[in-house]
Design a protein around this motif. Structure first.
Motif, PDB file in Angstrom:
ATOM      1  N   PRO A   1     -10.322   7.716 -13.380  1.00  0.00           N
ATOM      2  CA  PRO A   1      -9.979   6.955 -14.531  1.00  0.00           C
ATOM      3  C   PRO A   1     -10.709   7.078 -15.658  1.00  0.00           C
ATOM      4  O   PRO A   1     -10.391   7.069 -16.722  1.00  0.00           O
ATOM      5  CB  PRO A   1      -9.735   5.538 -14.038  1.00  0.00           C
TER       6      PRO A   1
ATOM      7  N   VAL B   1      -1.053   6.633 -13.443  1.00  0.00           N
ATOM      8  CA  VAL B   1      -0.675   6.239 -14.753  1.00  0.00           C
ATOM      9  C   VAL B   1       0.637   6.798 -15.203  1.00  0.00           C
ATOM     10  O   VAL B   1       1.231   7.841 -14.470  1.00  0.00           O
ATOM     11  CB  VAL B   1      -1.623   6.795 -15.963  1.00  0.00           C
TER      12      VAL B   1
ATOM     13  N   VAL C   1      -4.053  11.065  -8.672  1.00  0.00           N
ATOM     14  CA  VAL C   1      -4.725  10.774  -9.988  1.00  0.00           C
ATOM     15  C   VAL C   1      -3.830  10.926 -10.947  1.00  0.00           C
ATOM     16  O   VAL C   1      -3.758   9.996 -11.947  1.00  0.00           O
ATOM     17  CB  VAL C   1      -5.891  11.840 -10.215  1.00  0.00           C
TER      18      VAL C   1
ATOM     19  N   TYR D   1       0.736   7.887 -20.931  1.00  0.00           N
ATOM     20  CA  TYR D   1      -0.703   7.033 -20.911  1.00  0.00           C
ATOM     21  C   TYR D   1      -1.544   7.511 -22.311  1.00  0.00           C
ATOM     22  O   TYR D   1      -1.997   6.668 -22.996  1.00  0.00           O
ATOM     23  CB  TYR D   1      -1.281   7.425 -19.982  1.00  0.00           C
TER      24      TYR D   1
ATOM     25  N   ARG E   1     -10.302  10.469 -17.266  1.00  0.00           N
ATOM     26  CA  ARG E   1      -8.911  10.340 -17.901  1.00  0.00           C
ATOM     27  C   ARG E   1      -9.173   9.947 -19.437  1.00  0.00           C
ATOM     28  O   ARG E   1      -8.332  10.496 -20.281  1.00  0.00           O
ATOM     29  CB  ARG E   1      -7.943   9.422 -17.221  1.00  0.00           C
ATOM     30  N   TYR E   2     -10.012   9.200 -19.518  1.00  0.00           N
ATOM     31  CA  TYR E   2     -10.108   8.668 -20.930  1.00  0.00           C
ATOM     32  C   TYR E   2     -10.569   9.964 -21.961  1.00  0.00           C
ATOM     33  O   TYR E   2     -10.040  10.082 -22.956  1.00  0.00           O
ATOM     34  CB  TYR E   2     -11.289   7.773 -21.159  1.00  0.00           C
TER      35      TYR E   2
ATOM     36  N   PRO F   1      -8.496   0.980 -16.148  1.00  0.00           N
ATOM     37  CA  PRO F   1      -8.783   2.052 -15.176  1.00  0.00           C
ATOM     38  C   PRO F   1      -9.285   1.442 -13.880  1.00  0.00           C
ATOM     39  O   PRO F   1      -8.986   1.908 -12.781  1.00  0.00           O
ATOM     40  CB  PRO F   1     -10.427   2.427 -15.929  1.00  0.00           C
TER      41      PRO F   1
ATOM     42  N   GLN G   1      -6.088   1.576 -12.019  1.00  0.00           N
ATOM     43  CA  GLN G   1      -5.950   2.889 -11.450  1.00  0.00           C
ATOM     44  C   GLN G   1      -6.516   3.266 -10.193  1.00  0.00           C
ATOM     45  O   GLN G   1      -6.121   3.872  -9.307  1.00  0.00           O
ATOM     46  CB  GLN G   1      -6.431   3.776 -12.602  1.00  0.00           C
ATOM     47  N   ARG G   2      -7.679   2.595 -10.129  1.00  0.00           N
ATOM     48  CA  ARG G   2      -8.503   2.921  -8.870  1.00  0.00           C
ATOM     49  C   ARG G   2      -7.564   2.452  -7.530  1.00  0.00           C
ATOM     50  O   ARG G   2      -7.475   3.179  -6.563  1.00  0.00           O
ATOM     51  CB  ARG G   2      -9.610   1.930  -8.646  1.00  0.00           C
TER      52      ARG G   2
ATOM     53  N   SER H   1      -0.184  -4.881 -12.661  1.00  0.00           N
ATOM     54  CA  SER H   1      -1.458  -3.872 -13.536  1.00  0.00           C
ATOM     55  C   SER H   1      -0.972  -3.965 -14.930  1.00  0.00           C
ATOM     56  O   SER H   1      -0.435  -4.728 -15.463  1.00  0.00           O
ATOM     57  CB  SER H   1      -0.595  -2.427 -12.983  1.00  0.00           C
TER      58      SER H   1
END
Length: 227
Positions: free
Chosen positions: A161, A201, A197, A205, A164-165, A13, A16-17, A8
């Protein structure tokens, strides 16, 4: 067999999936975080594209398989792991979901330019492109709370993800990207509350993402100064 290993990066992103899919299916896994600016030799040796995520899959023979590309990893997990199903059973619905997963990747392509550009004109072009894409997503959404209704799916794992940004970006400036998409806003909120979700992270993050923006001298940060 030993457990799966997800190679990772703290912000990726696509990683993250895969992490969300593993968490949704309650699959034990180890996460190994690397610095893509200083890729370890062992990573370069096993990663055909030099990108994350990688899924290291131990075999009964003692050998190890290496899977790369996030959607491939998610599909492998769906086909091989127990737990909740993350694709629809109907073949046509399943194909539609796969198509929207690809659409999510197209959004990420625009999002990369949006977050990294130093140029105000390019920034606005990417902002408009994102508005147009989320307008298209709005037309595909039903009653929710998730993309396919009550059932969480791999499409949700792809879009979480992305949203999330904006949890970080919205603290810098209001992009107005979601102003005309109430269904997308509700979907975004539902995904933000999903345990898988949140756990995809590290707690730090937001700070890591802000550091990334500063490193790129992103135009986005200049908007905070004007607010």
């Amino acid at each position: 067999m030993s457990q799966l290993t997800l190679v990772s990066h703290l912000l990726c992103p696509y990683v993250q999936r895969a992490a969300i899919a593993l968490l949704e299916k309650n699959v034990p896994f180890e996460r190994v975080v690397i610095d893509l600016s200083q890729k370890p030799d062992w990573f370069v040796a096993i990663s055909p594209l030099g990108k994350v995520p990688l899924l290291r899959v131990p075999q009964f023979s003692g050998k190890e398989a290496i899977l790369f590309e996030s959607n491939v990893i998610c599909e492998y997990l769906e086909e091989t792991q127990a737990g909740v199903r993350l694709h629809p059973e109907n073949p046509l619905s399943r194909a539609e979901h796969r198509a929207w997963m690809e659409f999510g990747s197209a959004i990420l392509a625009d999002l990369w330019g949006y977050e990294t550009t130093r140029d105000a004109e390019v920034f606005e072009q990417k902002r408009q492109a994102l508005i147009a894409k989320f307008d298209r997503v709005e037309t595909a959404l039903g009653e929710g709370p998730y993309f396919g209704g009550e059932r969480f799916s791999l499409v949700d794992a792809v879009f979480a993800p992305i949203f999330r940004y904006f949890d970080v970006f919205d603290q810098i400036t209001d992009s107005h990207i979601f102003d005309a998409t109430p269904k997308v806003r509700a979907w975004r909120q539902a995904l933000a509350e999903r345990p898988s979700v949140r756990k995809a992270v590290v707690p730090e993050y937001p700070q890591h993402l802000r550091d990334f923006l500063r490193k790129h001298d992103a135009h986005l940060l200049t908007l905070a100064a004007r607010a």
